[in-house]
Design an enzyme around this catalytic site. Structure first.
Site, PDB file in Angstrom:
ATOM      1  N   ASP A 224       2.745  -7.593  -5.623  1.00 61.19           N
ATOM      2  CA  ASP A 224       2.897  -6.826  -4.818  1.00 61.19           C
ATOM      3  C   ASP A 224       2.070  -7.063  -3.377  1.00 61.19           C
ATOM      4  OD1 ASP A 224       2.776  -3.216  -4.591  1.00 61.19           O
ATOM      5  OD2 ASP A 224       1.308  -3.998  -3.466  1.00 61.19           O
ATOM      6  N   GLU A 267       7.348  -2.921  -1.892  1.00 63.42           N
ATOM      7  CA  GLU A 267       7.205  -4.247  -1.385  1.00 63.42           C
ATOM      8  C   GLU A 267       6.701  -5.057  -2.737  1.00 63.42           C
ATOM      9  OE1 GLU A 267       5.870  -1.194  -0.904  1.00 63.42           O
ATOM     10  OE2 GLU A 267       3.601  -1.133  -1.132  1.00 63.42           O
TER      11      GLU A 267
END
Ligand code: C2E
Ligand code: MG
Ligand code: MG
Length: 609
Positions: A224, A267
């Site tokens: 992430d 993301e």
């Protein structure tokens, strides 16, 4: 597949081919036969056409510098797929170059082809070929062949029939290509070009099955980009997209052969590593993390230093299933985030205890083991109970009850908090309704904690309002003095976009819910919240209350919060009051309400008020 056309004498391999119309009618029946799938249709049509043409072999081949056989019907048994020769060694070469049909009724007599291998080695004597176009592009050829010479070959009808059939194949291949392209599109992420989550899940299932067969280990990582939301919020989505593309490219560049990467969502990236144990997987993923330090991301606003958090889980055989492996990586990622970001955590080394798995939380939600405890709040000047707060508790399989502090942040990290909120708000609202029905005063307020994730889900907020409307219209109706339901939001989670937050909470406010700011004083944006949001209650953070008696500065801070709130018509509530002295001091300072162990611990279904 054989005998699709049996009973149709027009198409049987007689010496007199059927007329064009009959041949086409029979093909049309096959082309529209719903009982056949596309490949069966092609096979059946090639077989039928071979018979209709009085030939032995029908080939569909693709041409580039090679002739590659794609589909065939071959009564001679000479050909089979896969089969490929250099294009110039194939008669299809002439068809491809002239881009028109070619009919050779007797190869042995043909001055160009009598030495051709098709005749000399394979024994064919008749060749009819025509180009196949797929859209604007020459795909290849459709050819028919026969070993014995046929005097009737190459009539105008034959050529027309072969050309119509080639046109049908062209159309079919075009549709096939388009549907393959669409499928590829549906499985890839448009922004980064990487496989998307759906594709990754399918591929992971294959890898898992393979590993179970072969006994080879593998690892997965969920990565992430840290604080990526800030990039989007500050610089806009266009810059966010640029950053994501470059971030993906950095990861792709570092991939070893046989490993693969996918966009997991937002993301997040998913990485598969083959044949690794824990330490090796950790080393590979940590190298990716370090790669970010060496590659600042270029944006129109200057270069940006990205950092990466990752959770790694290893599969070395055994009981685990895919859901387990993913949940382990998720928990490890959560721990990496929680431990300060810019780090890789391998699940094996993750601390158990504090760590909750998505699976455990999910099953607790399903089994209704997320329950509500209520903690009383009192009016500091009268000592009367005035409100309570609903606090989530997780009842473990062994019967142990875990306080929210143990699992709420994990639920946030695992994207399950909205479900916790949904469950707790339901329970709290039902209870509020029951109490009002039993004649309790609507002046007694019921506080519930709502996470930003819950508020962002307009469907859940709508459901909550509908439930309130259904079972507890008096819980939240706009009555001048009494609006029993209050929702708390905390600044523990940094909220960057106040306009958005305002839009999200507006339906609740419109329905008569009031807003409380929880943990006021725990973060740097406290006063911004106060200025921007229509706050009715302000709950002063526990650490300030705990330190109040021995720290004058804190006392001054609380005093100024109280003065400011009073001016704004905001009710102040002190959290975590553990003794009578602190309660008294706060009362003297003008704090309105108090909450804490001194007045009562959170309890299951306390008959309050
Ligand atoms: P909070 O909303 O500030 O809740 C107060 C926390 O302080 C509760 O912990 C409560 O048990 C604890 N507490 C109360 N009085 C005292 C005291 O005198 N001394 C001390 N040391 N602690 C006291 P809990 O229940 O573990 O909840 C922790 C946090 O988890 C809550 O802080 C809240 O932010 C969050 N939370 C709880 N339930 C929910 C929920 O249903 N949804 C969401 N989104 N968050 C929740
Ligand atoms: Mg609270
Ligand atoms: Mg609090």
């Amino acid at each position: 597949m054989k005998n699709h056309l049996s009973g149709n004498s027009d198409l049987g391999p007689s010496s007199t081919p059927a007329n064009l119309q009959d041949r086409l009618r029979a093909l049309w029946r096959l082309a529209t036969d719903r009982t056949l799938d596309e490949i069966q249709k092609i096979d059946a049509m090639l077989e039928a056409a071979t018979a209709a043409m009085n030939m032995e072999t029908a080939l569909v081949g693709e041409v580039d510098e090679h002739y590659t056989l794609s589909y065939l019907f071959d009564a001679t048994g000479i050909f089979q797929t896969p089969w490929q020769i250099a294009l110039h060694d194939s008669i299809s070469h002439a068809v491809a170059i002239t881009q028109s049909s070619l009919c050779l009724p007797d190869l042995s007599q043909d001055q160009h082809y009598r030495e051709h291998a098709l005749h000399t080695q394979l024994g064919f004597n008749v060749y009819i070929g025509t180009p196949i176009w797929v859209g604007e592009h020459l795909y290849g050829t459709l050819s028919f062949m026969r070993r014995t010479v046929l005097t009737t070959a190459c009539s105008e009808d034959d050529i027309a029939f072969v050309e119509l059939l080639a046109a049908w194949f062209g159309q079919f291949l075009l549709q096939k290509r388009q549907s393959e392209e669409l499928k590829a599109l549906a499985l890839s992420d448009l922004l980064t070009g990487l496989p998307n989550r759906r594709a990754a899940e399918t591929r992971l299932a294959d890898e898992f099955a393979r590993s179970q067969r072969s006994g080879e280990t593998f690892a997965i990582a969920i990565c992430d980009l840290d604080r990526f939301k800030l990039v989007n919020d500050h610089y806009g989505h266009e810059t966010g997209d640029t950053v994501l593309r470059q971030a993906a490219a950095i990861l792709v560049e570092q991939m070893r052969d046989g490993d693969w990467i996918a966009r997991w969502g937002g993301e997040e990236f998913f990485i598969y590593l083959h044949k690794v144990d824990g330490p090796q997987a950790f080393a590979v993923i940590d190298r990716l993390r370090q790669a970010y330090a060496q590659h600042p991301i270029a944006t129109p606003h200057g270069s940006l230093d990205l950092t990466l958090s990752a959770g790694v889980s290893v599969y070395q055989g055994g009981e685990k299933n895919i859901a387990h492996i993913l949940a382990e990586a998720d928990s490890a990622l959560y721990e990496a985030k929680n431990g300060g970001r810019d780090r890789v955590i391998l699940h094996q080394t993750a601390q158990r205890g504090l760590l909750w798995h998505a699976g455990e939380l999910q099953s607790a939600l399903q089994d209704k083991r997320i329950v509500t405890a209520y903690q009383i709040m009192v009016d500091l000047s009268t000592g009367a109970p005035v409100a309570d707060e609903a606090l989530a508790r997780l009842v473990g399989r062994t019967g142990r009850t875990a306080p929210a502090a143990e699992f709420i942040e994990a639920a946030e990290g695992l994207h399950l908090i909205h479900l916790v909120d949904q469950s707790i708000t339901r329970q709290a609202i039902m209870r509020c309704a029951a109490r009002l029905d039993a004649g309790a005063t609507p002046d007694f307020a019921h506080f519930i904690n709502l996470s930003p994730q819950f508020l962002a889900r307009s469907d859940l907020v709508k459901q909550l309002l509908e439930l309130t409307q259904q079972i507890c219209s008096s819980c939240a109706v706009t009555m001048d003095s009494a609006k029993p339901l209050v929702f708390e939001i905390t600044e523990r989670q940094y909220i960057a976009n106040f306009d958005l937050l305002m839009r999200e909470i507006q339906p609740l406010l419109d329905s008569g819910f009031r807003l409380a700011l929880d943990d006021f004083g725990s973060g740097y944006s406290s006063f911004l919240y106060l200025a921007k949001l229509p706050v009715s209650f302000l709950k002063i953070e526990g650490w300030m209350i705990a330190n109040l008696r021995h720290n004058l500065k804190i006392r001054d801070m609380i005093q100024s919060i109280v003065d400011l709130s009073r001016k704004q018509g905001i009710t102040t509530i002190a959290e975590n009051i553990e003794d009578a002295e602190t309660a008294e001091l706060l009362r003297e300072m003008g704090v309105n309400w108090g909450q804490g162990y001194h007045f009562g611990r959170p309890q299951f279904d306390t008959p309050t008020a």
